[in-house]
Design an enzyme around this catalytic site. Sequence first.
Site, PDB file in Angstrom:
ATOM      1  N   HIS A 187      -3.078 -83.394  15.209  1.00 47.75           N
ATOM      2  CA  HIS A 187      -1.444 -82.664  14.243  1.00 47.75           C
ATOM      3  C   HIS A 187      -1.597 -82.981  12.786  1.00 47.75           C
ATOM      4  O   HIS A 187      -0.431 -82.676  11.634  1.00 47.75           O
ATOM      5  CB  HIS A 187      -0.384 -83.371  14.632  1.00 47.75           C
ATOM      6  CG  HIS A 187       0.003 -84.000  16.119  1.00 47.75           C
ATOM      7  ND1 HIS A 187      -0.833 -83.113  17.167  1.00 47.75           N
ATOM      8  CD2 HIS A 187       0.412 -84.859  16.335  1.00 47.75           C
ATOM      9  CE1 HIS A 187      -0.814 -84.006  18.306  1.00 47.75           C
ATOM     10  NE2 HIS A 187      -0.303 -84.997  18.097  1.00 47.75           N
ATOM     11  N   ASP A 267      -0.201 -80.096  23.339  1.00 47.38           N
ATOM     12  CA  ASP A 267       0.788 -81.439  22.950  1.00 47.38           C
ATOM     13  C   ASP A 267       1.152 -82.126  24.393  1.00 47.38           C
ATOM     14  O   ASP A 267       1.756 -82.736  24.620  1.00 47.38           O
ATOM     15  CB  ASP A 267       1.361 -82.115  22.520  1.00 47.38           C
ATOM     16  CG  ASP A 267       1.491 -83.718  21.658  1.00 47.38           C
ATOM     17  OD1 ASP A 267       1.056 -84.365  22.206  1.00 47.38           O
ATOM     18  OD2 ASP A 267       2.769 -83.948  21.570  1.00 47.38           O
TER      19      ASP A 267
END
Length: 315
Positions: A187, A267
């Site tokens: 991320h 995710d």
Amino acid sequence: MSRPTTGGFTKTEGWLDWFEAPSRPRFVLPPGAVDAHCHVFGPGAEFPYAPERKYTPCDAGKAELFALRDHLGFARHVIVQATCHGADNRALVDACVSSGGRARGVATVRRSVTEAELLALHAAGVRGVRFNFVKRLVDFTPRDELMEIASRIAPLGWHVVVYFEAQDLPELWDFFTALPTTVVVDHMGRPDVSQPVDGPQFGLFLRLLREHPTIWSKVSCPERLSVGGPPALPGRLAAGEVPYADVVPFARRIVEEFPDRVLWGTDWPHPNLKHHMPDDGLLVDFIPHIAPTPQLQRKLLVDNPMRLYWPEVAC
Ligand code: 0GY
């Protein structure tokens, strides 16, 4: 609709379950696209959550993950061990083995892991280990233990995935740059996207990538990083609306400068989101804003993940 966690486990209060009926993305993924960051949670009755976990999620098993993969149009995915399972990789291994070769894994192991266990993980499809430095998720592990693990997995051709928050990068820099493997940052190192893309915080992360060609970045989790929040309407975008627009300049900068070292993932099932649960279809519609050409999309979604996780398959 509530999906209670099973096996005697109760979800953390306020836990948000994944988006029930994700939209079909407007963006058509290139053939062979890989979702390079997703998780399985339990189910707790079959794969109990770890005693040391910091949260108890909703159950989110392999069947639901495989269905999402097919609904969104991905060919493959990479399942990353979540902290709620500690170093017990059984749910991840079971999902990889059940996938017919369409899933690879990133495991969590401790110093005590044996060679035979590492080889069994490899046979199941594991190709990396994850080191998590996010303080709300894990207790501290001494760096020498992590370095020892890295040196043991390197000969298997595995890499290290690291998860940390941007303010901790200065302290972690020397450790990351000393690792003997490819390093993949989750991320984008969690930038504060209310700060300028040309500012010092994100600049430090860009410098890490510039100076260290073995470091890669996932340009994932706009829903987690966005300050502006989700699209106005669940399940669809208004005309001209860009999903999670405040994250776009950060992710696009990385994709354009380091096109051969970027990965993207949903995710799913999105642990620990407190305010909204993203529509996974709209997350896919974020991709063309950060990888605006077919060439960049192919590198991000096919060539790069295949090189890292399925090098034996010619694209
Ligand atoms: C993510 C993010 C988070 C959680 C974990 O392993 C985990 O528990 O990674 C988070 O809470 O930010 O990538 O899934």
